[in-house]
Design an enzyme around this catalytic site. Structure first.
Site, PDB file in Angstrom:
ATOM      1  N   PRO A  10     -60.136  73.362  28.675  1.00 22.56           N
ATOM      2  CA  PRO A  10     -60.294  74.722  29.195  1.00 22.56           C
ATOM      3  C   PRO A  10     -59.118  75.217  30.041  1.00 22.56           C
ATOM      4  O   PRO A  10     -58.545  74.451  30.815  1.00 22.56           O
ATOM      5  CB  PRO A  10     -61.568  74.646  30.039  1.00 22.56           C
ATOM      6  CG  PRO A  10     -61.745  73.197  30.348  1.00 22.56           C
ATOM      7  CD  PRO A  10     -61.198  72.461  29.159  1.00 22.56           C
ATOM      8  N   ASN A  11     -58.825  76.475  29.840  1.00 26.17           N
ATOM      9  CA  ASN A  11     -57.805  77.236  30.586  1.00 26.17           C
ATOM     10  C   ASN A  11     -56.372  76.890  30.195  1.00 26.17           C
ATOM     11  O   ASN A  11     -55.435  77.560  30.639  1.00 26.17           O
ATOM     12  CB  ASN A  11     -57.989  77.061  32.115  1.00 26.17           C
ATOM     13  CG  ASN A  11     -59.368  77.493  32.570  1.00 26.17           C
ATOM     14  OD1 ASN A  11     -59.763  78.626  32.302  1.00 26.17           O
ATOM     15  ND2 ASN A  11     -60.116  76.618  33.199  1.00 26.17           N
ATOM     16  N   ARG A  18     -50.801  80.981  33.786  1.00 29.07           N
ATOM     17  CA  ARG A  18     -51.727  80.410  34.749  1.00 29.07           C
ATOM     18  C   ARG A  18     -50.980  79.594  35.809  1.00 29.07           C
ATOM     19  O   ARG A  18     -50.282  78.634  35.470  1.00 29.07           O
ATOM     20  CB  ARG A  18     -52.670  79.481  33.976  1.00 29.07           C
ATOM     21  CG  ARG A  18     -53.570  78.667  34.830  1.00 29.07           C
ATOM     22  CD  ARG A  18     -54.185  77.533  34.028  1.00 29.07           C
ATOM     23  NE  ARG A  18     -55.131  76.827  34.852  1.00 29.07           N
ATOM     24  CZ  ARG A  18     -55.601  75.619  34.601  1.00 29.07           C
ATOM     25  NH1 ARG A  18     -55.226  74.981  33.509  1.00 29.07           N
ATOM     26  NH2 ARG A  18     -56.456  75.049  35.413  1.00 29.07           N
ATOM     27  N   TYR A  23     -48.203  74.731  36.775  1.00 28.55           N
ATOM     28  CA  TYR A  23     -48.223  74.383  35.348  1.00 28.55           C
ATOM     29  C   TYR A  23     -46.992  74.854  34.568  1.00 28.55           C
ATOM     30  O   TYR A  23     -46.905  74.622  33.367  1.00 28.55           O
ATOM     31  CB  TYR A  23     -49.503  74.945  34.704  1.00 28.55           C
ATOM     32  CG  TYR A  23     -50.766  74.366  35.298  1.00 28.55           C
ATOM     33  CD1 TYR A  23     -51.067  73.011  35.161  1.00 28.55           C
ATOM     34  CD2 TYR A  23     -51.661  75.159  36.021  1.00 28.55           C
ATOM     35  CE1 TYR A  23     -52.217  72.467  35.713  1.00 28.55           C
ATOM     36  CE2 TYR A  23     -52.817  74.625  36.574  1.00 28.55           C
ATOM     37  CZ  TYR A  23     -53.091  73.279  36.418  1.00 28.55           C
ATOM     38  OH  TYR A  23     -54.228  72.736  36.964  1.00 28.55           O
ATOM     39  N   ASN A  72     -55.678  66.308  26.894  1.00 23.44           N
ATOM     40  CA  ASN A  72     -55.733  66.890  28.228  1.00 23.44           C
ATOM     41  C   ASN A  72     -57.054  67.641  28.309  1.00 23.44           C
ATOM     42  O   ASN A  72     -57.162  68.784  27.866  1.00 23.44           O
ATOM     43  CB  ASN A  72     -54.550  67.834  28.477  1.00 23.44           C
ATOM     44  CG  ASN A  72     -54.525  68.330  29.924  1.00 23.44           C
ATOM     45  OD1 ASN A  72     -55.497  68.155  30.663  1.00 23.44           O
ATOM     46  ND2 ASN A  72     -53.429  68.956  30.332  1.00 23.44           N
ATOM     47  N   ALA A  75     -60.190  70.587  33.225  1.00 23.01           N
ATOM     48  CA  ALA A  75     -61.258  70.446  34.227  1.00 23.01           C
ATOM     49  C   ALA A  75     -62.391  69.529  33.753  1.00 23.01           C
ATOM     50  O   ALA A  75     -63.044  68.874  34.579  1.00 23.01           O
ATOM     51  CB  ALA A  75     -61.806  71.819  34.594  1.00 23.01           C
ATOM     52  N   GLU A  96     -54.711  59.843  27.752  1.00 24.87           N
ATOM     53  CA  GLU A  96     -55.070  60.944  28.650  1.00 24.87           C
ATOM     54  C   GLU A  96     -53.797  61.506  29.286  1.00 24.87           C
ATOM     55  O   GLU A  96     -52.953  60.737  29.767  1.00 24.87           O
ATOM     56  CB  GLU A  96     -56.018  60.424  29.743  1.00 24.87           C
ATOM     57  CG  GLU A  96     -56.392  61.473  30.774  1.00 24.87           C
ATOM     58  CD  GLU A  96     -57.279  60.918  31.889  1.00 24.87           C
ATOM     59  OE1 GLU A  96     -57.730  59.749  31.787  1.00 24.87           O
ATOM     60  OE2 GLU A  96     -57.498  61.653  32.863  1.00 24.87           O
ATOM     61  N   HIS A  98     -52.070  64.702  31.816  1.00 20.03           N
ATOM     62  CA  HIS A  98     -52.177  65.873  32.690  1.00 20.03           C
ATOM     63  C   HIS A  98     -50.782  66.374  33.018  1.00 20.03           C
ATOM     64  O   HIS A  98     -49.848  65.572  33.178  1.00 20.03           O
ATOM     65  CB  HIS A  98     -52.919  65.534  33.993  1.00 20.03           C
ATOM     66  CG  HIS A  98     -54.310  65.077  33.732  1.00 20.03           C
ATOM     67  ND1 HIS A  98     -55.321  65.943  33.409  1.00 20.03           N
ATOM     68  CD2 HIS A  98     -54.845  63.837  33.689  1.00 20.03           C
ATOM     69  CE1 HIS A  98     -56.426  65.253  33.183  1.00 20.03           C
ATOM     70  NE2 HIS A  98     -56.161  63.974  33.341  1.00 20.03           N
ATOM     71  N   ARG A 105     -53.499  66.227  44.313  1.00 23.51           N
ATOM     72  CA  ARG A 105     -54.231  67.484  44.492  1.00 23.51           C
ATOM     73  C   ARG A 105     -55.613  67.216  45.119  1.00 23.51           C
ATOM     74  O   ARG A 105     -55.819  66.181  45.723  1.00 23.51           O
ATOM     75  CB  ARG A 105     -54.312  68.194  43.136  1.00 23.51           C
ATOM     76  CG  ARG A 105     -52.913  68.475  42.562  1.00 23.51           C
ATOM     77  CD  ARG A 105     -52.969  69.158  41.216  1.00 23.51           C
ATOM     78  NE  ARG A 105     -53.545  70.495  41.308  1.00 23.51           N
ATOM     79  CZ  ARG A 105     -53.914  71.210  40.246  1.00 23.51           C
ATOM     80  NH1 ARG A 105     -53.763  70.723  39.029  1.00 23.51           N
ATOM     81  NH2 ARG A 105     -54.426  72.416  40.404  1.00 23.51           N
TER      82      ARG A 105
HETATM   83  C1  DQA Z   1     -54.899  69.463  34.414  1.00 22.19           C
HETATM   84  C2  DQA Z   1     -55.410  69.031  35.793  1.00 22.19           C
HETATM   85  C3  DQA Z   1     -56.876  69.391  35.961  1.00 22.19           C
HETATM   86  O1  DQA Z   1     -57.334  68.988  37.248  1.00 22.19           O
HETATM   87  C4  DQA Z   1     -57.073  70.885  35.845  1.00 22.19           C
HETATM   88  O2  DQA Z   1     -58.441  71.204  35.906  1.00 22.19           O
HETATM   89  C5  DQA Z   1     -56.442  71.462  34.628  1.00 22.19           C
HETATM   90  C6  DQA Z   1     -55.154  70.933  34.165  1.00 22.19           C
HETATM   91  C7  DQA Z   1     -53.397  69.211  34.252  1.00 22.19           C
HETATM   92  O3  DQA Z   1     -52.950  69.196  33.122  1.00 22.19           O
HETATM   93  O4  DQA Z   1     -52.678  69.072  35.247  1.00 22.19           O
HETATM   94  O5  DQA Z   1     -56.934  72.429  34.056  1.00 22.19           O
HETATM   95  O6  DQA Z   1     -55.570  68.690  33.424  1.00 22.19           O
END
Ligand code: DQA
Length: 138
Positions: A10-11, A18, A23, A72, A75, A96, A98, A105
């Site tokens: 998501p997002n 964003r 990011y 990835n 959230a 995994e 990120h 964070r």
């Molecule tokens: C994320 C880190 C997550 O905590 C966050 O909710 C994201 C992006 C990252 O790629 O840094 O949406 O996965």
């Protein structure tokens, strides 16, 4: 030829717009074009969804035939027992990824339902995290 897929949660469709301070300002589509060109010997697919069940369905679709999944879960990493179970249920190894260093964070980002069953975890290198994950499969 290795068959890999990047699955974004998501997002992450909003990358580039964003929170660019965290990011970056590149869209994922732009980045994906570059890595597709760079890794021509890899069959590289990409899927993004904001819907938890769609991400799980995708993991099931690819999880018995692909050589690797670069995930990835965004959230959902920190909330989804279902995604964690999916990683356990499939045969394809999952790395995994990120973009940000989640350990630098908020405390709620320190927990991952994906990590216990992932082949490995790469985080904090910006979009380069994805590239390092690709290399880990080669
Ligand atoms: C994320 C880190 C997550 O905590 C966050 O909710 C994201 C992006 C990252 O790629 O840094 O949406 O996965």
């Amino acid at each position: 030829m290795k068959k890999l897929i990047i699955i974004n949660g998501p997002n992450l469709n909003l990358l580039g717009k964003r929170e660019p301070g965290i990011y970056g300002s590149l869209t994922f589509e732009e980045f994906f074009k570059t890595i597709k060109k760079k890794y021509i010997d890899v069959e590289l697919d990409y899927f993004q969804s904001n819907v938890e069940g769609e991400l799980i369905n995708k993991m099931h679709d690819v999880g018995f035939s692909y050589d690797g999944i670069i995930l990835n879960a965004a959230a959902y990493t920190h909330t989804s027992v279902g995604m964690g179970d999916a990683v356990k249920a499939i045969e394809t190894p999952v790395v995994e990824v990120h973009i940000s260093n989640t350990f630098g964070r908020e405390a709620f980002r320190h927990q991952s339902y994906i990590s216990p069953n992932a082949k490995g975890v790469i985080l904090g290198f910006g979009l380069q995290s994805y590239e390092l994950a690709i290399q880990s499969f080669l």
